[in-house]
Structure formats: structure tokens, C-alpha cells
Design a protein around this motif. Sequence first.
Motif, PDB file in Angstrom:
ATOM      1  N   TYR A   1      47.198  49.668  18.331  1.00  0.00           N
ATOM      2  CA  TYR A   1      48.525  49.031  18.140  1.00  0.00           C
ATOM      3  C   TYR A   1      49.482  50.162  17.848  1.00  0.00           C
ATOM      4  N   LEU A   2      50.184  50.648  18.487  1.00  0.00           N
ATOM      5  CA  LEU A   2      51.021  51.867  18.184  1.00  0.00           C
ATOM      6  C   LEU A   2      52.433  51.815  17.570  1.00  0.00           C
ATOM      7  N   TRP A   3      52.897  50.283  17.034  1.00  0.00           N
ATOM      8  CA  TRP A   3      53.800  50.383  16.077  1.00  0.00           C
ATOM      9  C   TRP A   3      55.132  50.696  16.905  1.00  0.00           C
ATOM     10  N   GLY A   4      55.249  50.729  18.117  1.00  0.00           N
ATOM     11  CA  GLY A   4      56.656  50.877  18.883  1.00  0.00           C
ATOM     12  C   GLY A   4      56.631  52.464  19.068  1.00  0.00           C
ATOM     13  N   GLU A   5      55.668  52.842  18.565  1.00  0.00           N
ATOM     14  CA  GLU A   5      55.281  54.775  18.913  1.00  0.00           C
ATOM     15  C   GLU A   5      54.919  55.205  20.295  1.00  0.00           C
TER      16      GLU A   5
ATOM     17  N   LYS B   1      49.940  57.537  18.434  1.00  0.00           N
ATOM     18  CA  LYS B   1      49.707  57.692  17.079  1.00  0.00           C
ATOM     19  C   LYS B   1      48.326  58.487  16.741  1.00  0.00           C
ATOM     20  N   THR B   2      48.232  59.146  15.601  1.00  0.00           N
ATOM     21  CA  THR B   2      47.054  60.076  15.397  1.00  0.00           C
ATOM     22  C   THR B   2      46.189  59.132  14.467  1.00  0.00           C
ATOM     23  N   PHE B   3      44.944  58.924  14.475  1.00  0.00           N
ATOM     24  CA  PHE B   3      43.900  58.293  13.829  1.00  0.00           C
ATOM     25  C   PHE B   3      42.964  59.415  13.162  1.00  0.00           C
ATOM     26  N   VAL B   4      42.660  59.138  12.018  1.00  0.00           N
ATOM     27  CA  VAL B   4      41.390  59.852  11.231  1.00  0.00           C
ATOM     28  C   VAL B   4      40.286  59.032  11.048  1.00  0.00           C
ATOM     29  N   ASN B   5      39.271  59.805  11.193  1.00  0.00           N
ATOM     30  CA  ASN B   5      37.892  59.187  10.951  1.00  0.00           C
ATOM     31  C   ASN B   5      37.342  58.899   9.471  1.00  0.00           C
ATOM     32  N   ASP B   6      36.591  58.178   9.329  1.00  0.00           N
ATOM     33  CA  ASP B   6      36.214  57.796   7.912  1.00  0.00           C
ATOM     34  C   ASP B   6      35.343  59.071   7.386  1.00  0.00           C
TER      35      ASP B   6
ATOM     36  N   GLU C   1      44.159  61.285  18.900  1.00  0.00           N
ATOM     37  CA  GLU C   1      45.449  60.933  19.084  1.00  0.00           C
ATOM     38  C   GLU C   1      45.313  59.797  20.370  1.00  0.00           C
ATOM     39  N   VAL C   2      45.903  58.513  20.172  1.00  0.00           N
ATOM     40  CA  VAL C   2      45.822  57.560  20.971  1.00  0.00           C
ATOM     41  C   VAL C   2      47.245  57.260  21.475  1.00  0.00           C
ATOM     42  N   ASP C   3      47.330  56.995  22.775  1.00  0.00           N
ATOM     43  CA  ASP C   3      48.733  56.788  23.436  1.00  0.00           C
ATOM     44  C   ASP C   3      48.462  55.569  24.327  1.00  0.00           C
ATOM     45  N   ARG C   4      47.423  54.668  24.265  1.00  0.00           N
ATOM     46  CA  ARG C   4      47.744  53.519  24.895  1.00  0.00           C
ATOM     47  C   ARG C   4      47.913  52.236  23.892  1.00  0.00           C
ATOM     48  N   CYS C   5      48.702  51.347  24.040  1.00  0.00           N
ATOM     49  CA  CYS C   5      49.269  50.215  23.103  1.00  0.00           C
ATOM     50  C   CYS C   5      48.610  49.094  23.627  1.00  0.00           C
TER      51      CYS C   5
ATOM     52  N   THR D   1      49.709  46.268  23.299  1.00  0.00           N
ATOM     53  CA  THR D   1      50.879  45.385  23.884  1.00  0.00           C
ATOM     54  C   THR D   1      51.276  45.660  25.281  1.00  0.00           C
ATOM     55  N   GLN D   2      50.829  46.697  25.935  1.00  0.00           N
ATOM     56  CA  GLN D   2      51.138  47.294  27.203  1.00  0.00           C
ATOM     57  C   GLN D   2      49.806  47.255  28.002  1.00  0.00           C
ATOM     58  N   HIS D   3      48.777  46.472  27.438  1.00  0.00           N
ATOM     59  CA  HIS D   3      47.782  46.386  28.720  1.00  0.00           C
ATOM     60  C   HIS D   3      47.289  44.992  28.554  1.00  0.00           C
ATOM     61  N   ASN D   4      46.669  44.620  29.592  1.00  0.00           N
ATOM     62  CA  ASN D   4      45.924  43.050  29.716  1.00  0.00           C
ATOM     63  C   ASN D   4      44.402  43.108  29.604  1.00  0.00           C
TER      64      ASN D   4
END
Length: 209
Positions: A42-46, A49-54, A69-73, A75-78
Amino acid sequence: MNQSLAGKKVALLLETEYIYDELVYYKQQVEALGGELHVMSYLWGEPSKTFVNDCDRADLPITQMYATEVDRCVTQHNANDYDIVLCAANYVAVRLREIPPMGSVASPALVNTAPAVQFFADAMANPNIVKGALCHALWILTPNPQLLKDRNVICHTVVMADIINAGANYIDTGEHVVVDKDLVTGRSFADVEQYWSAIVDVAGKINKT
């Protein structure tokens, strides 16, 4: 067994505090088996978003943490467009349960409305989609306990109380992987190879309608 994902699409839900080696493993395996992997969140309208590992290894300095970096939200996919839907391990599911707007107090009535929670619930409603939850990932389902009721699963011990309270059956197996029809669960990332093999095996048996 000859395993193949030719022509199949795989959705992987990701957030910060994912396990980097798990992400790499899926990318390599899906490509090697001829499938198509979509990493989403979920990209919060962006737009991305860039996510970091544990970073839980003493030999890995904080400056060497990995970022994706993830660019698929979601909310835009089924979810129904995918053959396999996975929630990544570790604390990904916890973060994906955040109820918009971020930082809100929200209410119990909204507990199952987080977009990623809804995406996974949609996948659970379709028996032709293989669902995979490794380690802590079953937390993506606990906001909808009816989806776990009477399902046979295994998970990290941290999550055990929650899945039992949701009505699931915790099954302890020597292989640390449990297959309940279209739902495949694994105890931890240490069991990722057996877990992934089971997912691909189930995907090969399910006929899309």
C-alpha cells in the motif's frame, strides 16, 4: 517433481522490515520457473515507496541495510488476476495492517479495512488462488478471523496465540510446512525452500476456471 510457473502471475506483499534474502529467493525462483512476480504494497497515495529490510544480524552494519523501491499499490491491482498471492515474512504483515490515514486512532469497526488486508482477503475468497503466509505473515489474516477459522496452519510462535484465537488449527509438523487446500503456511524463513516447493506444487494442481 517437475515444477513450473509458466504463464502464472505471483503477487508478493512487502513492507519495511522484510527479510531481504526472502525477496531475493522469490525473485530468483519465480523467474527460473517461468512466472511473473509483482512486488506490491500500500503506497499511501505516493507513486512509489522505499522499504528497508530487517537488520537483525550482528555482522551487518546499519549502513549496509538493503532498500527496495515498490511502485505497485494493492489498490490498483485485483487479487483475482494472480495465481499466487504471498505475504512476506517478518513484520511485513504488521505494517500492512496500518489503517489509513496513517497515525489515526481509527476504530474497531475499521480493523479489517487496511488495503493490503482487503487484498489478501479477496485472494482468500478465491480457491483458485494459492495463498502463502510464512512466519509472521498470518497476521495479515487476523483482522478477518472468519478466514482463519478451522484452517490448518503453522506459523512463528509469536503469532500462535492470535491464529488460535481466530479459530485456526495450529499444526506442528516435522517439515514446518502445512498445506490446507489453497493455503500454504510455513514456520519461519529457515523453512522457505520446503514452503516454496509446496506453493508451486499446489499451484500446479489448481485449474483456473
